[in-house]
Design a protein around this motif. Sequence first.
Motif, PDB file in Angstrom:
ATOM      1  N   LYS A  52      -6.880  15.975   1.244  1.00  0.00           N
ATOM      2  CA  LYS A  52      -7.809  15.004   0.854  1.00  0.00           C
ATOM      3  C   LYS A  52      -7.948  14.638  -0.600  1.00  0.00           C
ATOM      4  CE  LYS A  52     -11.679  16.102   4.267  1.00  0.00           C
ATOM      5  NZ  LYS A  52     -13.137  16.598   4.631  1.00  0.00           N
ATOM      6  N   GLN A  53      -7.472  15.466  -1.305  1.00  0.00           N
ATOM      7  CA  GLN A  53      -7.408  15.545  -2.837  1.00  0.00           C
ATOM      8  C   GLN A  53      -5.962  14.498  -3.009  1.00  0.00           C
ATOM      9  OE1 GLN A  53      -6.804  18.919  -5.172  1.00  0.00           O
ATOM     10  NE2 GLN A  53      -6.635  17.707  -7.047  1.00  0.00           N
ATOM     11  N   LEU A 111      -4.728  12.430  -1.035  1.00  0.00           N
ATOM     12  CA  LEU A 111      -5.285  11.001  -0.488  1.00  0.00           C
ATOM     13  C   LEU A 111      -6.181  10.235  -1.569  1.00  0.00           C
ATOM     14  CD1 LEU A 111      -6.064  11.625   3.258  1.00  0.00           C
ATOM     15  CD2 LEU A 111      -3.979  10.483   2.328  1.00  0.00           C
ATOM     16  N   GLU A 112      -6.958  11.068  -2.229  1.00  0.00           N
ATOM     17  CA  GLU A 112      -7.895  10.240  -3.253  1.00  0.00           C
ATOM     18  C   GLU A 112      -6.866   9.694  -4.513  1.00  0.00           C
ATOM     19  OE1 GLU A 112     -10.711  13.336  -4.301  1.00  0.00           O
ATOM     20  OE2 GLU A 112     -11.658  12.910  -2.577  1.00  0.00           O
ATOM     21  N   GLN A 113      -5.835  10.668  -4.774  1.00  0.00           N
ATOM     22  CA  GLN A 113      -5.054  10.340  -5.749  1.00  0.00           C
ATOM     23  C   GLN A 113      -4.236   8.933  -5.412  1.00  0.00           C
ATOM     24  OE1 GLN A 113      -2.636  13.773  -6.746  1.00  0.00           O
ATOM     25  NE2 GLN A 113      -4.159  14.750  -7.457  1.00  0.00           N
ATOM     26  N   HIS A 142     -10.658   8.729   4.524  1.00  0.00           N
ATOM     27  CA  HIS A 142      -9.541   9.765   4.158  1.00  0.00           C
ATOM     28  C   HIS A 142      -9.681  10.822   5.456  1.00  0.00           C
ATOM     29  CE1 HIS A 142      -9.937   8.644  -0.387  1.00  0.00           C
ATOM     30  NE2 HIS A 142      -9.458   7.907   0.476  1.00  0.00           N
ATOM     31  N   ASN A 172     -11.383   4.284   1.998  1.00  0.00           N
ATOM     32  CA  ASN A 172     -11.819   5.876   1.655  1.00  0.00           C
ATOM     33  C   ASN A 172     -11.997   6.347   3.211  1.00  0.00           C
ATOM     34  OD1 ASN A 172     -11.627   5.962  -1.272  1.00  0.00           O
ATOM     35  ND2 ASN A 172     -13.716   4.473  -0.957  1.00  0.00           N
ATOM     36  N   LEU A 194      -7.252   4.081   3.948  1.00  0.00           N
ATOM     37  CA  LEU A 194      -7.136   4.637   2.598  1.00  0.00           C
ATOM     38  C   LEU A 194      -8.016   3.652   1.543  1.00  0.00           C
ATOM     39  CD1 LEU A 194      -5.508   6.495   0.588  1.00  0.00           C
ATOM     40  CD2 LEU A 194      -3.975   4.858   0.078  1.00  0.00           C
ATOM     41  N   ASP A 235      -4.462  20.599   0.288  1.00  0.00           N
ATOM     42  CA  ASP A 235      -5.219  19.686  -0.342  1.00  0.00           C
ATOM     43  C   ASP A 235      -4.984  18.331  -0.020  1.00  0.00           C
ATOM     44  OD1 ASP A 235      -2.731  19.614  -1.161  1.00  0.00           O
ATOM     45  OD2 ASP A 235      -3.237  19.670  -3.329  1.00  0.00           O
ATOM     46  N   ARG A 259      -5.308   6.659  -3.582  1.00  0.00           N
ATOM     47  CA  ARG A 259      -6.290   5.655  -3.563  1.00  0.00           C
ATOM     48  C   ARG A 259      -6.472   5.193  -4.744  1.00  0.00           C
ATOM     49  NH1 ARG A 259      -8.472   1.923  -4.080  1.00  0.00           N
ATOM     50  NH2 ARG A 259     -10.314   0.974  -3.162  1.00  0.00           N
ATOM     51  N   SER A 260      -6.241   6.014  -5.834  1.00  0.00           N
ATOM     52  CA  SER A 260      -6.388   5.544  -7.414  1.00  0.00           C
ATOM     53  C   SER A 260      -5.266   4.584  -7.678  1.00  0.00           C
ATOM     54  CB  SER A 260      -6.632   6.485  -8.138  1.00  0.00           C
ATOM     55  OG  SER A 260      -5.605   7.433  -8.220  1.00  0.00           O
TER      56      SER A 260
END
Length: 265
Positions: A64-65, A67-69, A47, A45, A42, A62, A71-72
């Motif tokens: 990938k989205q 996982l991006e959240q 993902h 990145n 994670l 969603d 990661r933040s």
Amino acid sequence: MRIYSLIFFIAMLLQGCGIPQSPDEFDKTPEAEFLKATVNRLVSNEHTAIESMMDPRVQQSDIKQALEQLRSLVPVGAPTHLEPVAWNFVKTASTMSGSGGSRSANVAIEYTYPGPKWVVASASLSGEPGQFRIVSFNVEPIAAPLSKLNAFTLKGKSAAHYLFVLLPTITCIISVYAFVRCLRTKGLKRKWLWSLFTLVGVGAFSMNWTNGAIFMNILHFNFLSATYMRSGWIGPWVITFSIPVGALVFLWKHRITATPALEVA
């Protein structure tokens, strides 16, 4: 001597079930290694790699989205400390129809980052070790270490918290008193059944000590009518008391009646 033998037997039984008994053993479990590897992916990145390990039953368009959240939410820098939070697994046997059994596991780790900052990474996994599939994966920031957030302390607690300290103590004392009195009652038929019955509590009134949430389960039986337990190594304490029905029935049935005083003419 018997109590030490019992403790040894329970420890050996837990060891035989594969339950990690220390942070070092926890780190070596396949579930903990998989979760740490997933968190590393994670942060890096990767993902797509995480998405490829999702359980086919997970229906989310969603990913990938999401996982991006997640990661933040992970602080910048390398973690300075990892603390085991929870670990368990459930394995079902094969059915009579011939289909194989299934295995599911839950694992959680607290990460400490410079700052200091803390997050709890958790995952629900399906499949055998080496073939894990991700059913759920989450990263949650927390304001302080779980060992502090979930500490058993009376500071800042409500009246309900104090009540949940008092009631389990009372119900336990009633059960123990009835049990001892049962053992000392002479001529009691089926004494061993009565003695066990005095220790049985019915229903469960529980409180999560950390957040004060109260929940009830009427279809519950409990020995000594009180329990103090926590989830995982540093999870929240849960205090439970039951109505000591067995003890109350015995004490009522075998109550001591006062002998009236003789009147002297």
